[in-house]
Design an enzyme around this catalytic site. Structure first.
Site, mmCIF file in Angstrom:
data_model
loop_
_atom_site.group_PDB
_atom_site.id
_atom_site.type_symbol
_atom_site.label_atom_id
_atom_site.label_comp_id
_atom_site.label_asym_id
_atom_site.label_seq_id
_atom_site.Cartn_x
_atom_site.Cartn_y
_atom_site.Cartn_z
ATOM 1 N N PHE A 394 0.832 -1.207 0.000
ATOM 2 C CA PHE A 394 0.000 0.000 0.000
ATOM 3 C C PHE A 394 0.868 1.260 0.000
ATOM 4 C CE2 PHE A 394 -2.662 -3.427 1.472
ATOM 5 C CZ PHE A 394 -3.866 -3.195 0.823
ATOM 6 N N GLU A 395 1.123 1.871 1.129
ATOM 7 C CA GLU A 395 1.846 3.136 1.184
ATOM 8 C C GLU A 395 3.327 2.881 1.454
ATOM 9 O OE1 GLU A 395 -0.191 5.525 4.047
ATOM 10 O OE2 GLU A 395 -1.870 5.913 2.698
#
Length: 550
Positions: A394-395
């Site tokens: 994700f991030e």
């Protein structure tokens, strides 16, 4: 007197799979898969078909391209490049693979157009979700056709499916009319994919890849007087391969097929071809290839891009100019076009003192944005704020580029002042979110201060080289990974006037290969940071380099 130069393969070494090539006047453009990396779809440019420069990207909009959470090797697959002579528009078709679980394959195919190969590109036009490797053919009667691998998920039916033909109406922005199956392959190798249609001397030619994207791969050609078929197979099929013999593997879902490794082939996995007609009235097939580590079947550099010159035979088939079907390490260049001696492996030299970020640097799962990656806050440096770890999908605060040589130095210089053990920044060798090496600066409570050490992710498991850590009180270091084929040795030093010192042992990096991971991407070198404390720490990077060794 006509002069020819020699083109050396691969023309794009390192992680550049699924090439699609387009000739426009005396310029040549090439697009490759980018999977879960942003920006999506790289466009390379060449004048001689031998040396290619990264020119631009197509997608960098997370509103359209949602890659967060994507399992490697899903993401953007097999872009197609075409040019419509009637409208003067460039077209790109791409597949966004969302999920591969259970072999059901959730994917969507889109098309975009532009008046320039450099964009701006139109909003994506949804085509279908029937399968992948979709491409467009612009017929001389003004009709447009999409050809796609129909991914058949039914039990008892031949896997993976058939090539299907559908008419595309650009005015309506959608496919129209019926879907017609036109081929189940031109050989018995199975794993049919990568369809492209071309027209020459009254025939429609269907070029596909068969045998899987691994060691049994091949470029296959069929033809028909009518676009909807029936298509007949070239008796020599496949026309380009690493396994130049017949075998039967229809219905076999294994695309890697390590048992078909050919020790006599200098290029392995040769397939997924794309045809180009040059301004010099010659013909070439650009194709996927790979080179394992010597003495192994492990391809750490991933799938690469190579090229073969082809000619039309008297009976109207495409065959390699060199003869035979075994892909060659060199091929004849275009007539009267000089090929320079410049090496194909060029690396990266990112100097952040210029206040910009090198275009070769990509980020996984999402675009780089000012909130985690900026060249503004500390002039002369690139500031990267830590987010999630490299295990995340994700991030992830990581900038990287492909490693394009077996013998390479990957290096950076950074300043980092962590206050918590969960904050890290440094130099990364990265295959995917489950497989990486991280030479990191972090906070050691044992040493009561900043330290430097190596962490490894292998098949989703973490290991730390704790006994090899180094105290680094001021948080400043130059880091280097010296890659020698299947091994990497990390080094560090305080400044350019100091001698390099080893950091940890020599590490076998063959686990970062398609064969060991079950994926099909490639080794990347990069810089990055993470912070599981308060997401507030940052590292300032002065430079980043990938330098192929002579």
């Amino acid at each position: 007197m006509t002069e020819f130069s020699t083109i050396k393969n691969p023309i794009l070494p390192g992680f550049t799979p699924d090439p699609a090539v387009l000739g426009h006047e005396d310029d040549y453009y090439l697009a490759t898969s980018t999977f879960n990396w942003y920006p999506g779809i790289q466009i390379f440019h060449s004048k001689d078909l031998a040396h290619w420069d990264l020119q631009s990207y197509v997608f960098n909009d997370p509103e359209f391209l949602h890659l967060a959470g994507t399992d490697t090797p899903a993401g953007i697959w097999a872009p197609d490049l075409s040019f419509d002579k009637k409208t003067g528009k460039f077209w790109i078709v791409m597949c966004q693979m969302h999920n591969m679980n259970g072999n059901l394959f959730d994917q969507d195919n889109y098309a975009v157009w532009s008046d320039s190969i450099n964009g701006p590109w139109s909003k994506p036009i949804y085509l279908n979700s029937i399968g992948f490797d979709c491409s467009l053919f612009h017929d001389d009667d003004g009709k447009h056709w999409a050809v796609t691998l129909e991914w058949d998920t039914r039990k008892g039916y031949q896997h993976p499916g058939a090539i299907v033909l559908e008419q595309f109406d650009p005015e309506q922005g959608k496919l129209v009319g019926p879907t017609k199956r036109i081929s189940r392959g031109g050989t018995d190798r199975g794993c049919l994919e990568a369809p492209h249609i071309y027209k020459h001397n009254g025939y429609y030619y269907l070029m596909t890849a068969e045998g899987g994207t691994g060691y049994g791969h091949g470029v296959v050609v069929q033809r028909s007087k009518k676009i909807e078929g029936p298509y007949e197979s070239d008796p020599q099929n496949p026309i380009i391969t690493s396994t130049p013999y017949r075998y039967f593997r229809r219905g076999d879902p294994d695309s890697l097929r390590i048992d078909l490794y050919n020790p006599k082939a200098s290029l392995q996995k040769c397939g997924h071809g794309s045809l180009v007609h040059t301004a010099t009235d010659e013909w070439y097939v650009v194709h996927l290839s790979a080179r394992p580590l010597p003495g192994t079947t492990n391809c750490t550099l991933g799938r690469e891009t190579s090229i073969q010159k082809v000619v039309w035979t008297k009976d109207g088939w495409l065959h390699m100019k060199a003869g035979g079907t075994l892909a060659q390490p060199t091929t004849e260049g275009m007539k009267d076009v000089k090929v320079s001696e410049a090496p194909q492996a060029v690396g990266v030299n990112a100097d952040f003192s210029k206040g910009s970020i090198d275009k070769h640097l990509m980020s996984p799962y999402g675009p780089r944005t000012e909130d985690w990656c900026t060249a503004k806050n500390n002039p002369g440096n690139l500031r990267i704020y830590g987010r999630q770890s490299f295990f995340s999908q994700f991030e992830v605060s990581l900038l990287a580029s492909r490693v394009d040589s077996f013998r390479t130095l990957v290096s950076t210089e950074l300043q980092f002042n962590p206050i918590h053990y969960s904050q890290s920044a440094g130099l990364v060798l990265y295959y995917d979110n489950s497989n990486w090496l991280f030479a990191r600066i972090y906070h050691s409570e044992t040493l009561n201060g900043t330290a430097l050490a190596i962490m490894k992710g292998e098949k989703g498991n973490k290991d730390e080289y704790i006994l090899d850590r180094v105290s680094l009180p001021d948080g400043h270091a130059q880091l280097q990974a010296d890659i020698e084929y299947g091994d990497a040795q990390f080094y560090w030093r305080k400044g350019s006037s100091d001698d390099w010192q080893k950091l940890g042992p020599k590490i076998d990096i063959s686990f970062m290969s398609d064969e060991q991971t079950g994926g099909f991407t490639g080794l990347m070198g990069g810089i990055g940071a993470w912070d599981a404390y308060r997401r507030q720490s940052f590292a300032d990077f002065k430079n980043f380099k990938i330098t192929p060794k002579k």
